[in-house]
Design an enzyme around this catalytic site. Structure first.
Site, PDB file in Angstrom:
ATOM      1  N   CYS A  38       0.884  -1.329  -0.052  1.00 10.57           N
ATOM      2  CA  CYS A  38       0.121  -0.145   0.026  1.00 10.57           C
ATOM      3  C   CYS A  38       0.976   1.278   0.010  1.00 10.57           C
ATOM      4  CB  CYS A  38      -0.817   0.040   1.241  1.00 10.57           C
ATOM      5  SG  CYS A  38      -2.127   1.359   1.545  1.00 10.57           S
ATOM      6  N   CYS A  59       0.148   3.287   3.511  1.00 15.69           N
ATOM      7  CA  CYS A  59       0.547   2.782   4.931  1.00 15.69           C
ATOM      8  C   CYS A  59       1.592   1.833   4.930  1.00 15.69           C
ATOM      9  CB  CYS A  59      -0.850   2.328   5.604  1.00 15.69           C
ATOM     10  SG  CYS A  59      -1.389   0.896   5.068  1.00 15.69           S
ATOM     11  N   CYS A  89      -6.435  -2.234   0.447  1.00 10.32           N
ATOM     12  CA  CYS A  89      -5.567  -2.336   1.519  1.00 10.32           C
ATOM     13  C   CYS A  89      -6.520  -2.830   2.823  1.00 10.32           C
ATOM     14  CB  CYS A  89      -5.061  -1.092   1.546  1.00 10.32           C
ATOM     15  SG  CYS A  89      -3.850  -1.386   3.262  1.00 10.32           S
ATOM     16  N   CYS A 144      -5.555  -0.027   5.796  1.00  7.06           N
ATOM     17  CA  CYS A 144      -5.949   1.820   5.937  1.00  7.06           C
ATOM     18  C   CYS A 144      -7.233   1.857   5.018  1.00  7.06           C
ATOM     19  CB  CYS A 144      -5.041   2.720   5.505  1.00  7.06           C
ATOM     20  SG  CYS A 144      -4.593   2.258   3.784  1.00  7.06           S
ATOM     21  N   ASP A 168      22.775  -0.693 -16.061  1.00 12.68           N
ATOM     22  CA  ASP A 168      22.557  -1.796 -15.332  1.00 12.68           C
ATOM     23  C   ASP A 168      21.564  -2.687 -16.137  1.00 12.68           C
ATOM     24  OD1 ASP A 168      22.137  -3.615 -13.284  1.00 12.68           O
ATOM     25  OD2 ASP A 168      21.337  -2.138 -11.839  1.00 12.68           O
TER      26      ASP A 168
END
Length: 447
Positions: A224, A227, A246, A249, A356
């Site tokens: 999330c 949160c 979620c 929250c 990379d």
């Protein structure tokens, strides 16, 4: 003459000189066949007039449209540009994909006259996700399309939450009449839209039948963004894009403005359904006729290197840009859903690609290897890709025919030789590799 008028006159003279120099550079570069002059003119003109981006963009009659995100910018920008042109508007667009500041300036300069007057209805600018905070204020966009945020070139950009926080901070300072169109299926962007004071329209999928069987390895944001708790997914469409809530929250996916089932898509791959919905949402907000939108979708031609189809020596070739884990997983999905058995993978590690290349270990290459057939590998990091494919084999007695060829021209020739006349050769290159592949196949440079 007061100070204000004097400044305006000086700005106009400086802008006119910058435009004259830029157009001269463009003519010289193209005359000498040195490239498409998609960056250099803007770079030089910017030195003459540092406020070039602002002075040009404020002349756009109906506003600037910014398209930002990790994947899909070029295709979405081209689709929206085509829709608006089919509606009768004059549109400025950085069609070569040069999406850093100098590229944006060059695209605007291309549409000006010799004294710096820009006579267009809209400017559609795809913007590299890392420079969005720097260009929003000078551009003052009417619409901002936020497509997605995935890990891409970690050596340059860092993680997605860092980028999203920077976007939120800057976008929130723009005028309230600015329209922001984020991807509802991307948790980070869904939250971004919910936090903004501007008008927000979301786009996304409502088609559970397209859920993946499992969350792929190349997943970025399954936690999330509000949160930090692990999200509950009803299903994912690609990477971390899906239907989520979620449990901690209460944060949940935003409601898309359009019902995705009611719209067909451009090109192949589910990722292009997202591109279609993003452009369509923006076009409807701009008042474009629905018939024009649907007709454009049905007749759309791919941008270079993005599901672009070519015919070479009587054989069909499809180029699928594959520059990060999520994008490559999706192009692999396109390949594995076909019956074609020859694929060319080209891996470079130049500045446009990101130096990379460890991201290839997050790609689900196992799915490509399991189906067998012929895989030809080339590029600057040819042996890194070959090693990744070998590690993807579950058995030493697989049906895979792996051909390693460092020379790109020879690799393309070899792949074509192994492609039957009735099949399509799929080429999966990184960005700089895509430009090289197209130059070999068509004899023309893009940049």
């Amino acid at each position: 003459m007061d100070v204000g008028n004097k400044i305006k006159v000086i700005d106009r003279l400086r802008l006119g000189f910058a435009v004259l120099v830029a157009k001269s550079v463009t003519f010289l570069v193209r005359s000498l066949r040195l490239g498409a002059a998609s960056v250099l003119p803007g770079s030089i003109a910017r030195r003459i007039e540092p406020r070039l981006l602002q002075l040009l963009s404020q002349q756009v009659k109906n506003g600037v449209i910014i398209i930002a995100g990790t994947n899909g910018k070029t295709t979405t920008a081209l689709l929206l540009c085509t829709i608006l042109e089919n509606q009768g508007y004059r549109v400025c667009h950085n069609s070569t994909g040069a999406n850093l500041e100098n590229g944006l300036m060059t695209a605007l300069l291309e549409s000006t006259n010799l004294v710096g007057t820009l006579d267009v209805d809209y400017a559609i600018l795809e913007v590299d996700e890392n420079i969005v905070p720097r260009v929003l204020k000078p551009l003052q966009p009417r619409i901002i399309l936020c497509l997605n945020l995935f890990r891409d070139q970690l050596d340059r950009y860092g993680e997605v939450d860092t980028i999203s926080k920077r976007w939120t901070k800057v976008i929130s300072t723009l005028p309230r009449e600015t329209v922001v169109i984020p991807n509802a299926d991307d948790p980070t962007l869904s939250l971004l839209g919910q936090q903004l004071p501007q008008k927000v329209l979301f786009f996304g999928l409502n088609e559970p039948e397209h859920y993946l069987e499992a969350i792929p390895h190349a997943v970025d944001s399954i936690y999330c963004p509000q949160c930090g708790h692990s999200l509950d997914y009803q299903g994912v469409y690609l990477s971390h894009l899906g239907d989520f809530t979620c449990p901690s929250c209460g944060f949940t996916k935003s409601q898309p403005t359009l019902a995705s089932r009611e719209w067909s898509q451009i090109l192949v791959g589910l990722y292009n359904k997202y591109n279609t919905l993003a452009a369509t949402t923006a076009a409807i907000e701009l008042g474009v006729d629905e018939t024009t939108i649907r007709d454009t979708i049905n007749n759309f031609q791919a941008a270079f290197g993005r599901a672009e189809d070519l015919v070479i020596d009587g054989k069909r070739v499809r180029i699928l840009l594959s520059k990060n884990p999520v994008g490559t997983n999706e192009t692999i999905r396109v390949v594995t859903q076909s019956t074609d058995k020859t694929t060319l993978l080209v891996l470079n590690d130049r500045t446009p690609d990101g130096t990379d290349v460890s991201w290839i270990w997050d790609v689900d290459t196992e799915k490509l290897v399991e189906r067998g057939g012929t895989l030809v590998v080339s590029g600057d990091r040819v042996y890194d890709m070959a090693l990744r494919l070998r590690y993807s084999e579950k058995s030493a007695h697989s049906n895979l025919n792996l051909i390693v060829e460092a020379d790109l021209r020879q690799a393309i020739a070899t792949a074509l030789e192994h492609t039957p006349a009735t099949e399509t050769l799929h080429i999966l290159p990184t960005y700089s590799a895509m430009l090289e592949v197209r130059e070999v196949l068509t004899g023309r440079k893009i940049l």
